[in-house]
Design an enzyme around this catalytic site. Structure first.
Site, mmCIF file in Angstrom:
data_model
loop_
_atom_site.group_PDB
_atom_site.id
_atom_site.type_symbol
_atom_site.label_atom_id
_atom_site.label_comp_id
_atom_site.label_asym_id
_atom_site.label_seq_id
_atom_site.Cartn_x
_atom_site.Cartn_y
_atom_site.Cartn_z
ATOM 1 N N ASN A 111 0.854 -1.182 0.000
ATOM 2 C CA ASN A 111 0.000 0.000 0.000
ATOM 3 C C ASN A 111 0.891 1.233 0.000
ATOM 4 O OD1 ASN A 111 -2.420 1.566 0.253
ATOM 5 N ND2 ASN A 111 -1.961 1.855 2.433
ATOM 6 N N HIS A 113 0.914 5.226 1.284
ATOM 7 C CA HIS A 113 0.225 6.121 2.222
ATOM 8 C C HIS A 113 0.908 7.485 2.195
ATOM 9 C CE1 HIS A 113 -2.191 7.160 5.704
ATOM 10 N NE2 HIS A 113 -1.118 7.707 6.225
ATOM 11 N N GLU A 178 5.288 9.944 -4.145
ATOM 12 C CA GLU A 178 4.584 8.650 -4.204
ATOM 13 C C GLU A 178 4.870 7.973 -5.531
ATOM 14 O OE1 GLU A 178 0.428 8.644 -3.092
ATOM 15 O OE2 GLU A 178 0.685 10.467 -1.925
HETATM 16 C C1 GRF Z 1 -2.672 8.687 -2.671
HETATM 17 O O1 GRF Z 1 -2.389 9.884 -1.984
HETATM 18 C C2 GRF Z 1 -2.263 7.500 -1.859
HETATM 19 O O2 GRF Z 1 -1.153 7.750 -1.054
HETATM 20 C C3 GRF Z 1 -3.474 7.255 -1.004
HETATM 21 O O3 GRF Z 1 -4.570 7.536 -1.828
HETATM 22 C C4 GRF Z 1 -4.166 8.466 -2.837
HETATM 23 C C5 GRF Z 1 -4.492 7.832 -4.149
HETATM 24 O O4 GRF Z 1 -4.223 8.677 -5.229
HETATM 25 N N1 GRF Z 1 -3.478 5.906 -0.500
HETATM 26 P P1 GRF Z 1 -4.261 8.118 -6.702
HETATM 27 O O5 GRF Z 1 -5.644 7.476 -6.894
HETATM 28 O O6 GRF Z 1 -3.164 7.123 -6.851
HETATM 29 O O7 GRF Z 1 -4.077 9.314 -7.580
#
Ligand code: GRF
Length: 222
Positions: A111, A113, A178
């Site tokens: 996951n 986060h 991310e």
């Molecule tokens: C991201 O900020 C992720 O960290 C969290 O949910 C969001 C999803 O964004 N778990 P996306 O759908 O990948 O644009």
């Protein structure tokens, strides 16, 4: 690429920018992994559209069709098993997996986060970081265990919080990281480098566990 790419099942509920980062890394052969299926619990999640554009199989599993979370999870497990998925990637998937699901794919569910766990688990975490007055935040890729955002940490990136940040500006800065660390975590898994030992994830052969604040700062103030 010498080895066969591992097969990813990506679970989504929303816009899918992390999914896109994974697809792009896969298509550019920066990771030895291919997205075999994208499953959503939301029928019109934009992530599904992204997958279709790349010719990737999609599935919508309607939670309303099941009396229990376990029933829903069993259907998703079946979907993933039939496609011989090696690694399940949660990418903005807004449901908590049942203990059965977690044990079926033990240490094979990741996951992402948008905070430096264990700080700020759960939802609205950028708001929480700002309200708390934190000077640094970031993002975390972790294996999923039975808790919420509690599993063993694979990679983190540190991101500075600026005085004039809003929830939106901080979210955007974190999101850029991310998109870097999720494909990187997947590649470490694909290379067989990750070993879960208790709460710790050891990464054999490379030092790849973090992107540090100085690099993050350099990236936003080049
Ligand atoms: C991201 O900020 C992720 O960290 C969290 O949910 C969001 C999803 O964004 N778990 P996306 O759908 O990948 O644009």
């Amino acid at each position: 690429m010498s080895r066969a790419p591992i097969r990813l099942g990506v679970l989504v509920s929303g816009r899918g920018s992390n999914l896109q980062a994974i697809i792009d890394a896969s298509e550019a052969r920066r990771i030895d992994a291919a997205v075999a299926i994208v499953m959503s619990d939301v029928p019109d999640a934009y992530a599904l559209e992204r997958a279709r554009r790349h010719g990737i199989e999609t599935a919508f599993v309607d939670p309303k069709g099941f009396d229990t979370r376990e029933g829903f999870d069993a259907a998703v497990i079946d979907l993933l098993r039939k496609r011989e998925i090696d690694l399940v990637c949660l990418a903005g998937f807004m449901r908590i997996l049942s203990p059965h699901f977690v044990s079926e794919f033990r240490n094979r569910i990741m996951n992402i986060h948008p905070a430096l766990l264990p700080a700020f688990p759960g939802l609205h975490v950028q708001r929480k970081a700002l309200r708390h007055g934190a000077k640094l935040s970031g993002c975390t890729v972790h294996f999923v265990d039975e808790g919420t955002d509690t599993g063993p940490i694979i990679i983190q990136a540190v991101v500075p919080i600026l005085d004039d940040d809003t929830e939106e500006s901080l979210s955007a800065r974190i999101l850029a990281y991310e998109h870097q660390i999720y494909p990187r975590a997947i590649q470490l898994f694909a290379e067989g480098r990750l070993e879960v030992r208790g709460r710790r994830v050891l990464c054999h052969g490379v030092d790849a566990s973090h992107l540090d604040a100085q690099r993050a700062w350099g990236a936003i103030n080049p």
